[in-house]
Enzyme design. Structure first.
Site, PDB file in Angstrom:
ATOM      1  CE1 TYR A 213       2.513  -8.472   1.824  1.00 47.52           C
ATOM      2  CE2 TYR A 213       4.296  -6.936   1.254  1.00 47.52           C
ATOM      3  CZ  TYR A 213       2.912  -7.426   1.114  1.00 47.52           C
ATOM      4  OH  TYR A 213       1.849  -6.727   0.800  1.00 47.52           O
TER       5      TYR A 213
ATOM      6  CE  LYS B 217       0.047  -7.276   4.697  1.00 43.91           C
ATOM      7  NZ  LYS B 217       0.335  -5.950   3.738  1.00 43.91           N
TER       8      LYS B 217
ATOM      9  CB  ILE C 286      -0.258  -6.139   8.273  1.00 39.74           C
ATOM     10  CG1 ILE C 286       0.246  -6.638   9.554  1.00 39.74           C
ATOM     11  CG2 ILE C 286       0.298  -5.116   7.611  1.00 39.74           C
ATOM     12  CD1 ILE C 286       1.764  -7.202   9.048  1.00 39.74           C
TER      13      ILE C 286
ATOM     14  CB  THR D 219      -0.852   0.009   1.199  1.00 33.11           C
ATOM     15  OG1 THR D 219      -1.825  -1.226   1.248  1.00 33.11           O
ATOM     16  CG2 THR D 219      -1.829   1.082   1.127  1.00 33.11           C
TER      17      THR D 219
END
Length: 302
Positions: free
Chosen positions: A140, A170, A211, A48
């Site tokens: 990630y 995540k 998250i 993001t």
């Protein structure tokens, strides 16, 4: 156990007119997220935050601005993944040096079909070059974007290899079964799904929080679900899920930024880095109406 828990916003990165990172607004936004925004923590320079659209130098400049901004760095993880190993090493080392609570590592994402041994070697090499002392590393997992998954077997191998360093993951795959399996296989390993809806099952499945991109605007509602009880908990979850659905009608990064623009009255939030496109004026209007229907913004909002 790590300090990073609960509602973590994948912070959007504000841009100046020349598409450089607006450092002052970034620091201000992070401060708002940790206060009025209702978030327990921040994922700085993630998807993001458009991290892979910035150079390593730009990302380090942003990290230093936040580190010098008087914010509690024990509430931040920083995206340090890069296609080039040396860039990832440099970014990860800088995150540790500045005192951020953790580094969030994408896999090397250009070459596809990487086998498990190659992926394990990449992460092991990075940790060896950075040095494990004081390093808290999160993986990630975002196969839809990276094209390179961190399989559960790879995560388990790395956890065995780096027990004091690899502390969490995540999961942006959208597969709660994958997240829940990691929690079962790896006691003490912090797993964060990427949508607020997962908070409704966090206690049951053992998640460390979430998250989320949309936590830029849903944080105070998601916090009710994470830390509240009874009807407040269920109402917070329902509101966060409804707002996320409204934002997700459009490309997520641009839509989150447009939502922030509508909330703050600052149209500069609509800027995104190429190759992403900002929402069109008609899309912004449709988003405005959707957010009005959720009650996030009032009918009088500009």
């Amino acid at each position: 156990m790590t300090k990073l828990k609960g509602v973590i916003a994948a912070a959007a990165t504000p841009l100046a007119a020349d598409l450089s990172i607006d450092l002052d607004r970034l620091v201000s936004h992070c401060g708002w997220l940790l206060g009025e925004g209702g978030c327990d923590g921040i994922n700085l320079l993630g998807t993001t935050g458009e991290a892979t659209s910035f150079s390593a130098g730009q990302r380090i400049e942003a990290m230093r601005a936040v580190a010098n901004g008087g914010l509690p760095l024990d509430r931040f993880m920083v995206g340090t993944g890069a296609a080039a190993l040396d860039d990832a090493v440099c970014l990860t080392a800088e995150a540790r040096k500045l005192g951020f609570a953790g580094a969030l590592l994408l896999p090397p994402f250009y070459y596809k079909g990487i086998d498990e041994d190659g992926l394990v070697a990449y992460v092991e090499t990075l940790v060896r070059r950075v040095g494990a002392d004081g390093l808290n590393l999160y993986l990630y997992h975002f196969p839809a974007n990276s094209g390179v998954p961190y399989s559960a077997d790879v995560v388990a191998r790395l956890r065995d290899m780096l027990p004091g360093t690899l502390v969490g993951l995540k999961d942006s795959s959208g597969d709660l079964d994958y997240s829940a399996d990691l929690v079962r296989r790896l006691p003490g390993f912090d797993v964060f799904p990427s949508a607020e809806a997962s908070l409704g099952r966090a206690a049951e499945l053992g998640f460390a929080g979430c998250i989320s991109a949309t936590a830029n605007v849903t944080g105070r509602f998601a916090q009710l679900c994470w830390s509240g009880e009874g009807i407040a908990k269920s109402q917070g979850l329902a509101a966060a899920v409804e707002i996320r659905a409204a934002i997700a009608r459009f490309p997520l990064v641009a839509s989150v930024k447009a939502a922030l623009g509508l909330l703050t009255g600052d149209s500069g939030w609509n800027r995104v880095m190429p190759p992403l496109n900002s929402l069109s004026s008609s899309q912004v209007e449709a988003l405005r109406e959707s957010l009005r229907s959720t009650g996030l913004i009032s009918s009088a909002a500009a």
